[in-house]
Design an enzyme around this catalytic site. Structure first.
Site, PDB file in Angstrom:
ATOM      1  N   LYS A   1      18.157  19.212  34.161  1.00 43.83           N
ATOM      2  CA  LYS A   1      16.744  18.885  34.422  1.00 43.83           C
ATOM      3  C   LYS A   1      15.999  18.286  33.222  1.00 43.83           C
ATOM      4  CE  LYS A   1      15.763  22.106  38.171  1.00 43.83           C
ATOM      5  NZ  LYS A   1      14.746  23.058  38.647  1.00 43.83           N
TER       6      LYS A   1
ATOM      7  N   ASP B   1       8.761  20.526  41.857  1.00 46.43           N
ATOM      8  CA  ASP B   1       8.528  21.975  41.902  1.00 46.43           C
ATOM      9  C   ASP B   1       7.033  22.297  41.984  1.00 46.43           C
ATOM     10  OD1 ASP B   1      11.186  22.775  41.850  1.00 46.43           O
ATOM     11  OD2 ASP B   1      11.295  22.688  39.664  1.00 46.43           O
TER      12      ASP B   1
END
Ligand code: ATR
Length: 291
Positions: A71, A108
């Protein structure tokens, strides 16, 4: 499943990737909409990440999701990073543009916001300070979502203070005050709060329990856990018995998949009861859990 010569492709890169629920999530939507597409697990070792991402357009992929440990590393590889993902310092979604360039996003924040909106519709940013337990990658996205919602005060409680201080520095915004609290203050920090979010792994199956006393938390406050195995953690069970609205972590996982899916497969998708049930089945849990 419908696979023709025109199949749209997406997937998830991770190392390892076998634990990921994203294939179950995206293939549910693909089946639901009868899309000629597939979403596959892509086990990619860290040293091959750049090569694998660059191969996406060549292989005809519309994009992919990223999980551990990619990520952060991907930020330096893709051609464009949306400002939000840059600020958070992590991206979980790659979109292949028509010219073959790669765009990085973090969904997210969207996932947390939409899950909270859906499961706790009465919560508002003016309900009082938000207490965030933890300062890892998940906490960064959640703090960004709370800043976006215009919460006036975020109380960041973490075992390692330096990590919380770094998070507060990186995400500082004019309309929100972020205060830092040592782990020993996790009970007292709840006074007058309107929201409590556990972003640590404590309470997850196989991890220690989250040891916290909710007595100082005012009753209308919403309690959120991002842990979803088990679906109802001890934190949520205790909060529910005290009368707090509770929000489990599965919805955040499901909602965060929507922006990527819509970009890759060109269809808007929803988080339905059937979807929750399908993904829960893959987690070995059952719909007998509350809500
Ligand atoms: P993620 O990216 O999923 O958020 P992470 O970056 O490993 O995962 O962060 C885990 C969080 O849980 C951290 O805030 C961590 O605290 P530290 O920053 O002090 O490491 C917290 N955490 C994990 N185990 C803990 C424990 N036993 N007690 C208190 N906090 C814990």
């Amino acid at each position: 499943m419908r696979i023709t010569g025109r199949t749209r492709l997406a997937g998830i890169m991770g190392w390892p990737v076998t634990h990921s629920r994203s294939p179950a999530l995206h293939n549910f939507w693909i089946d639901e909409h009868g899309i000629d597409g597939a979403y596959v697990p892509l086990p990619v070792a860290p040293e091959h990440l750049a090569q694998a991402l660059r191969a996406l357009p060549t292989l005809g992929f519309r994009g992919c999701n990223l999980t551990l440990p990619h990520k952060q590393a991907a930020l330096a590889i893709v051609d464009r990073v949306e400002p939000l993902a840059r600020r958070i310092g992590a991206m979980n979604t790659v979109i292949v543009a028509p010219d073959g360039s790669l765009e990085g996003r973090n969904t997210d924040v969207f996932g947390f916001r939409e899950n909270l909106r859906e499961r706790a519709p009465d919560w508002s940013a003016s309900a009082g300070p938000a207490v965030v337990l933890g300062a890892g990658g998940a906490a960064r996205a959640i703090v960004a979502a709370l800043i976006e919602a215009r919460v006036e005060e975020i109380r960041l409680v973490n075992r390692t203070l330096a990590r919380a201080e770094r998070l507060a520095r990186d995400l500082a915004a004019p309309a929100t005050r972020i205060t830092i609290h040592p782990w020993s203050e996790r009970d007292a920090a709840q006074r007058e709060a309107g929201l409590l979010v556990n972003t640590t792994s404590l309470g997850m199956t196989g991890e220690p329990e989250l040891d916290i006393d909710l007595t100082p938390l005012p009753l209308p406050a919403v309690v959120v856990d991002i842990v979803y195995v088990p679906l109802e953690t001890t934190l949520l069970a205790v909060a529910r018995k005290r009368g707090h609205p509770t929000v489990d972590g599965l919805g955040m996982l499901l909602h965060q998949g929507r922006p990527g899916f819509e970009a890759w497969f060109g269809r808007p998708v929803q988080v339905t009861r059937e979807l929750r049930a399908a993904v829960l089945t893959t987690l070995g849990a059952t719909m007998s859990a509350p809500r």
